[in-house]
Design a protein around this motif. Structure first.
Motif, PDB file in Angstrom:
ATOM      1  N   PHE A 243      40.069   0.567  22.487  1.00  0.00           N
ATOM      2  CA  PHE A 243      39.268   0.150  21.339  1.00  0.00           C
ATOM      3  C   PHE A 243      37.932  -0.344  21.887  1.00  0.00           C
ATOM      4  N   GLU A 244      36.864  -0.059  21.163  1.00  0.00           N
ATOM      5  CA  GLU A 244      35.581  -0.602  21.591  1.00  0.00           C
ATOM      6  C   GLU A 244      35.557  -2.118  21.396  1.00  0.00           C
ATOM      7  N   TYR A 245      36.013  -2.555  20.233  1.00  0.00           N
ATOM      8  CA  TYR A 245      35.920  -3.966  19.874  1.00  0.00           C
ATOM      9  C   TYR A 245      36.912  -4.220  18.748  1.00  0.00           C
ATOM     10  N   VAL A 246      37.586  -5.350  18.765  1.00  0.00           N
ATOM     11  CA  VAL A 246      38.515  -5.688  17.684  1.00  0.00           C
ATOM     12  C   VAL A 246      38.242  -7.108  17.208  1.00  0.00           C
ATOM     13  N   THR A 247      38.610  -7.376  15.969  1.00  0.00           N
ATOM     14  CA  THR A 247      38.487  -8.723  15.402  1.00  0.00           C
ATOM     15  C   THR A 247      39.839  -9.136  14.813  1.00  0.00           C
ATOM     16  N   ASP A 248      40.095  -8.705  13.593  1.00  0.00           N
ATOM     17  CA  ASP A 248      41.347  -9.074  12.920  1.00  0.00           C
ATOM     18  C   ASP A 248      42.572  -8.485  13.608  1.00  0.00           C
ATOM     19  N   GLU A 249      42.367  -7.429  14.388  1.00  0.00           N
ATOM     20  CA  GLU A 249      43.498  -6.785  15.060  1.00  0.00           C
ATOM     21  C   GLU A 249      43.993  -7.561  16.284  1.00  0.00           C
ATOM     22  N   LEU A 250      43.138  -8.438  16.826  1.00  0.00           N
ATOM     23  CA  LEU A 250      43.459  -9.087  18.106  1.00  0.00           C
ATOM     24  C   LEU A 250      44.779  -9.861  18.103  1.00  0.00           C
ATOM     25  N   PRO A 251      45.083 -10.672  17.089  1.00  0.00           N
ATOM     26  CA  PRO A 251      46.364 -11.397  17.128  1.00  0.00           C
ATOM     27  C   PRO A 251      47.573 -10.468  17.238  1.00  0.00           C
ATOM     28  N   HIS A 252      47.500  -9.308  16.595  1.00  0.00           N
ATOM     29  CA  HIS A 252      48.612  -8.352  16.646  1.00  0.00           C
ATOM     30  C   HIS A 252      48.723  -7.710  18.032  1.00  0.00           C
ATOM     31  N   LEU A 253      47.573  -7.375  18.624  1.00  0.00           N
ATOM     32  CA  LEU A 253      47.580  -6.763  19.951  1.00  0.00           C
ATOM     33  C   LEU A 253      48.074  -7.751  21.008  1.00  0.00           C
ATOM     34  N   LEU A 254      47.674  -9.017  20.853  1.00  0.00           N
ATOM     35  CA  LEU A 254      48.134 -10.040  21.801  1.00  0.00           C
ATOM     36  C   LEU A 254      49.628 -10.320  21.640  1.00  0.00           C
ATOM     37  N   LYS A 255      50.127 -10.111  20.447  1.00  0.00           N
ATOM     38  CA  LYS A 255      51.536 -10.376  20.189  1.00  0.00           C
ATOM     39  C   LYS A 255      52.448  -9.540  21.094  1.00  0.00           C
ATOM     40  N   ILE A 256      52.074  -8.271  21.313  1.00  0.00           N
ATOM     41  CA  ILE A 256      52.935  -7.409  22.123  1.00  0.00           C
ATOM     42  C   ILE A 256      52.513  -7.367  23.593  1.00  0.00           C
ATOM     43  N   ALA A 257      51.429  -8.084  23.932  1.00  0.00           N
ATOM     44  CA  ALA A 257      50.952  -8.070  25.320  1.00  0.00           C
ATOM     45  C   ALA A 257      51.769  -9.035  26.171  1.00  0.00           C
ATOM     46  N   ASN A 258      52.271  -8.542  27.288  1.00  0.00           N
ATOM     47  CA  ASN A 258      52.985  -9.386  28.248  1.00  0.00           C
ATOM     48  C   ASN A 258      52.043  -9.976  29.289  1.00  0.00           C
ATOM     49  N   TYR A 259      50.909  -9.285  29.506  1.00  0.00           N
ATOM     50  CA  TYR A 259      49.923  -9.719  30.498  1.00  0.00           C
ATOM     51  C   TYR A 259      48.523  -9.494  29.938  1.00  0.00           C
ATOM     52  N   VAL A 260      47.582 -10.340  30.391  1.00  0.00           N
ATOM     53  CA  VAL A 260      46.190 -10.218  29.979  1.00  0.00           C
ATOM     54  C   VAL A 260      45.318 -10.090  31.220  1.00  0.00           C
ATOM     55  N   ILE A 261      44.419  -9.109  31.186  1.00  0.00           N
ATOM     56  CA  ILE A 261      43.384  -8.979  32.220  1.00  0.00           C
ATOM     57  C   ILE A 261      42.057  -9.213  31.515  1.00  0.00           C
ATOM     58  N   SER A 262      41.282 -10.184  31.992  1.00  0.00           N
ATOM     59  CA  SER A 262      40.124 -10.615  31.214  1.00  0.00           C
ATOM     60  C   SER A 262      39.044 -11.224  32.089  1.00  0.00           C
ATOM     61  N   ARG A 263      37.849 -11.330  31.513  1.00  0.00           N
ATOM     62  CA  ARG A 263      36.824 -12.204  32.055  1.00  0.00           C
ATOM     63  C   ARG A 263      37.336 -13.633  31.936  1.00  0.00           C
ATOM     64  N   ALA A 264      36.495 -14.622  32.239  1.00  0.00           N
ATOM     65  CA  ALA A 264      36.966 -16.005  32.270  1.00  0.00           C
ATOM     66  C   ALA A 264      36.119 -16.929  31.408  1.00  0.00           C
ATOM     67  N   GLY A 265      35.705 -16.415  30.240  1.00  0.00           N
ATOM     68  CA  GLY A 265      35.052 -17.293  29.278  1.00  0.00           C
ATOM     69  C   GLY A 265      36.042 -18.349  28.809  1.00  0.00           C
ATOM     70  N   SER A 266      35.593 -19.580  28.683  1.00  0.00           N
ATOM     71  CA  SER A 266      36.492 -20.693  28.407  1.00  0.00           C
ATOM     72  C   SER A 266      37.288 -20.509  27.116  1.00  0.00           C
ATOM     73  N   ASN A 267      36.621 -20.095  26.034  1.00  0.00           N
ATOM     74  CA  ASN A 267      37.319 -19.951  24.754  1.00  0.00           C
ATOM     75  C   ASN A 267      38.510 -19.012  24.878  1.00  0.00           C
ATOM     76  N   SER A 268      38.265 -17.862  25.488  1.00  0.00           N
ATOM     77  CA  SER A 268      39.319 -16.844  25.577  1.00  0.00           C
ATOM     78  C   SER A 268      40.476 -17.283  26.449  1.00  0.00           C
ATOM     79  N   ILE A 269      40.173 -17.829  27.630  1.00  0.00           N
ATOM     80  CA  ILE A 269      41.271 -18.132  28.549  1.00  0.00           C
ATOM     81  C   ILE A 269      42.146 -19.272  28.043  1.00  0.00           C
ATOM     82  N   PHE A 270      41.564 -20.189  27.287  1.00  0.00           N
ATOM     83  CA  PHE A 270      42.390 -21.249  26.706  1.00  0.00           C
ATOM     84  C   PHE A 270      43.251 -20.697  25.570  1.00  0.00           C
TER      85      PHE A 270
END
Length: 358
Positions: A243-270
């Motif tokens: 996906f290029e970018y998601v908004t409302d879909e993110l909670p659903h995608l995170l629900k099935i994610a076992n691992y996250v690979i990400s940058r380290a912006g404070s909001n996201s990592i918390f």
């Protein structure tokens, strides 16, 4: 002074807007009229206009504040001065009883204008060390809230306090069924979600492509690649969706994610920490930022919440090695995450913020 009007500001990156997005509905529900001041063409303009089309958005001039030599350092102070005059005009018309700033360069003229107008200002700093904009604006603020306890040491301590992260409740409302519909994946299979933040992550995207065959052999991969970065040649790859970018879909995608690979912006990592997601953090390097993400990531590594791979060391081989390390240490990381301090909701933060209203 209009006691029912509150003005918000912040921009430059999505991280400087997301908290504002979270508290706007709370403030509106309490009967407040909300106005927003941002830049002419920053990401904050589209985020606010797209999500809150009826909310008044006031665009002003702003200049970047740099710690290094640049000829623009001679012209940008005039942009800040002009932006301050524009902000003063907005404040005189709107007459808010409080200004809340999430940071970013566009916030400096607004905070200066509020100080000149004798309107209380409250600031939120989410990184381990405050950005230059918040360091300057903090001198004029009534209070500065921080996420990290250590951040208070970098600020006027008599008016700074650590309150922890503010987490959007909707992140906990993800549905496995909706995620399966969005991705075509099986929620019972191990899934990795990869994201690079609003500023993009070309090196992360390349590492995913170089290791796609190995990754999709063992995992389902959800790849948030950033606007304009969708690789059409990868469409149809088994166990992979981008996906290029998601908004409302993110909670659903995170629900099935076992691992996250990400940058380290404070909001996201918390947010990932609150969701108890084992993380591989690849922070923006000090060559591409002021180094705040490196500090955030190293703090999470020190606490045992995440595995960290510095961008300078990111190659196809080190990437897959770090993913393997993440998977092998999953249980230990989650055990550490369960000991983390609890966060606040936007509703709780809004109640705290309103105590500073004039």
């Amino acid at each position: 002074m209009n006691n029912n009007t509150i003005l918000l500001t912040g921009g430059g990156t999505a991280g400087h807007v997301s908290l504002n997005q979270a508290i706007i509905p709370e403030l509106i529900n309490k009967g407040y009229d909300i106005h927003y001041i941002g830049s002419y063409d920053g990401i904050e303009k589209s985020l606010i206009n797209d999500n809150f089309p009826s909310l008044p958005y006031h665009a002003i001039s702003n200049g970047k504040l740099r710690r290094y030599f640049s000829f623009k350092n001679f012209s940008d102070p005039f942009k800040v001065l002009y932006g301050t005059m524009q902000a003063l005009n907005v404040l005189r018309k709107v007459k808010p009883s409080l200004v809340f700033s999430k940071g970013g360069f566009v916030s400096v003229p607004v905070v200066l204008a509020a100080k000149l107008s004798h309107i209380p200002v409250v600031i939120h700093e989410s990184d381990l060390t405050p950005g230059l904009a918040n360091k300057i604006a903090g001198s004029f603020a009534e209070h500065i809230f921080t996420v990290f306890e250590e951040t208070v040491n970098y600020l006027p301590m008599e008016k700074a306090s650590a309150i922890g992260a503010i987490i959007r409740p909707d992140l906990f409302n993800g549905s496995e069924k909706v995620a399966e519909q969005l991705t075509g994946f099986d929620a019972n299979k191990e899934t990795i979600i990869v994201m690079g933040g609003s500023q993009g992550a070309t090196k992360i995207n390349n590492a995913i492509k170089e290791n796609l065959e190995a990754l999709t052999k063992d995992y389902q991969v959800i790849h948030l690649c950033g606007k304009g970065n969708l690789d059409l040649t990868l469409q149809g790859t088994s166990n992979y969706i981008a996906f290029e970018y998601v908004t409302d879909e993110l909670p659903h995608l995170l629900k099935i994610a076992n691992y996250v690979i990400s940058r380290a912006g404070s909001n996201s990592i918390f947010e990932f920490l609150e969701l108890k997601k084992p993380m591989l953090l690849i922070p923006l390097s000090i060559h591409a930022s002021r180094g705040d993400q490196v500090l955030n990531a190293n703090f999470f590594k020190k606490m045992g919440y995440a595995i960290v791979l510095e961008e300078e060391n990111l190659t196809a081989n080190t990437f897959i090695q770090s993913v393997t390390e993440l998977v092998q240490n999953k249980e230990e990381i989650m055990d550490k995450q369960f000991t983390a301090k609890s966060s606040k909701t936007p509703m709780q933060f809004t109640e705290l913020l309103l105590t500073y209203k004039k």
